[in-house]
Design an enzyme around this catalytic site. Sequence first.
Site, PDB file in Angstrom:
ATOM      1  N   ARG A  24     -13.431  51.601  24.739  1.00 52.63           N
ATOM      2  CA  ARG A  24     -12.410  51.216  25.724  1.00 52.63           C
ATOM      3  C   ARG A  24     -13.024  50.673  27.005  1.00 52.63           C
ATOM      4  NH1 ARG A  24      -7.406  53.767  23.999  1.00 52.63           N
ATOM      5  NH2 ARG A  24      -7.798  55.561  22.664  1.00 52.63           N
ATOM      6  N   LYS A  53       1.910  45.056  24.421  1.00 47.40           N
ATOM      7  CA  LYS A  53       1.706  45.559  25.774  1.00 47.40           C
ATOM      8  C   LYS A  53       0.219  45.846  26.001  1.00 47.40           C
ATOM      9  CE  LYS A  53       3.137  50.232  24.344  1.00 47.40           C
ATOM     10  NZ  LYS A  53       1.865  50.907  24.585  1.00 47.40           N
ATOM     11  N   LYS A  82       2.287  55.001  21.779  1.00 45.56           N
ATOM     12  CA  LYS A  82       1.019  54.292  21.599  1.00 45.56           C
ATOM     13  C   LYS A  82       0.121  54.507  22.818  1.00 45.56           C
ATOM     14  CE  LYS A  82       2.024  52.322  17.637  1.00 45.56           C
ATOM     15  NZ  LYS A  82       3.170  53.187  17.332  1.00 45.56           N
ATOM     16  N   ASP A  83      -1.185  54.311  22.609  1.00 48.51           N
ATOM     17  CA  ASP A  83      -2.156  54.478  23.672  1.00 48.51           C
ATOM     18  C   ASP A  83      -1.850  53.563  24.856  1.00 48.51           C
ATOM     19  OD1 ASP A  83      -4.694  56.044  22.337  1.00 48.51           O
ATOM     20  OD2 ASP A  83      -3.640  54.794  20.881  1.00 48.51           O
ATOM     21  N   ARG A  84      -2.151  54.074  26.042  1.00 50.36           N
ATOM     22  CA  ARG A  84      -2.013  53.233  27.228  1.00 50.36           C
ATOM     23  C   ARG A  84      -3.193  52.276  27.359  1.00 50.36           C
ATOM     24  NH1 ARG A  84      -2.395  54.886  33.669  1.00 50.36           N
ATOM     25  NH2 ARG A  84      -2.518  52.717  34.378  1.00 50.36           N
TER      26      ARG A  84
END
Length: 347
Positions: A24, A53, A82-84
């Site tokens: 990330r 997004k 969902k993951d940010r």
Amino acid sequence: MPDWTSCQDLPRAHGGPLGRGRLRSEPADFQVEEQLGFAPDDEGDHLLLWVRKTDANTEWTARRLASLAGAPVSTVGYAGLKDRHAVTTQWFSVPRPRSDLPDWSSLAADGIEVLEVHPHRRKLRRGALTGNRFRIWVREVDLSPTELVARLESIRARGVPNYFGEQRFGHADGNLVRAQALFAGTAGRVPRHQRGLWLSAARSQIFNEVLAERVRRDDWDQPQPGDCLQLDGCQSHFSVEQIDESLRERGVRFDLHPTGPLWGAGAPPTRGAIQTLEDQVAARFPGWPEGFAAFGLEQERRALRLPVRDLTAQTNGDWLELGFELPAGSYATVVLRELIDWESTQN
């Protein structure tokens, strides 16, 4: 306070990590695409929105869509969180406006792109997805290509332990600490949603501890006498006293999976040594089994094994690119941990 095992210390099934990397570094390094398993109706009083997004969480995105559509946020539907810190593509539903459609492009400044819009008959419900497709880039890795190929083959053949990921438990396992207070009667008045998160975390921890014991025994992916087996792709399960060649063969081809407990009222449906193991693990958490029952939870089951489908990997210098599909309710990080250790730029 029970002495629980943190996610970082859970045993691996395929051996130690092959290397270390950075995860990330930017949102595009972690990409998720939701798979619904059904097509839009193309008619009805709702709209299905196919939304991409970036660095935005699901609930915040739902609020932005509601505001633009002039609808209460409670009327916005989505199948899963969902993951940010990622680029994620998923479906949302909003009530169909009686007048002109909103200008969805105005959300671009918030990292939200509406890619498709389809009429639909009903609000999208939580859990309606069948799975997710992941593309993940890990930077600054140094590993042996030969070892990587062998590890990928092992994962394709056996899957990975279906642990709940660390997101489930909150920062510094805070959800477990709060669940302990809930069971002890010292948590005070707690909103129902918050209480549900804490109870889910506590059930997940007992499941992880049972699975960890099965990984240590190296039978987490193999049906055993007394197991409760789950049919792949659904929640149907059944208990077995003995394992014959047919059940073993169905296990090898991922048609059946051993399961572990999501604790609730009553005894688990397993038998013999497997039930003894599950009871012994639950006994490490005094007051928790009784607490689940007091809050109205029933015994449920979850597969111990996670099939990792369409698994691909490429290396390019110090980059590792991974692609795979997982069923709903599972965590990409439990696949990654069977390959590498990592540091995350985002927390």
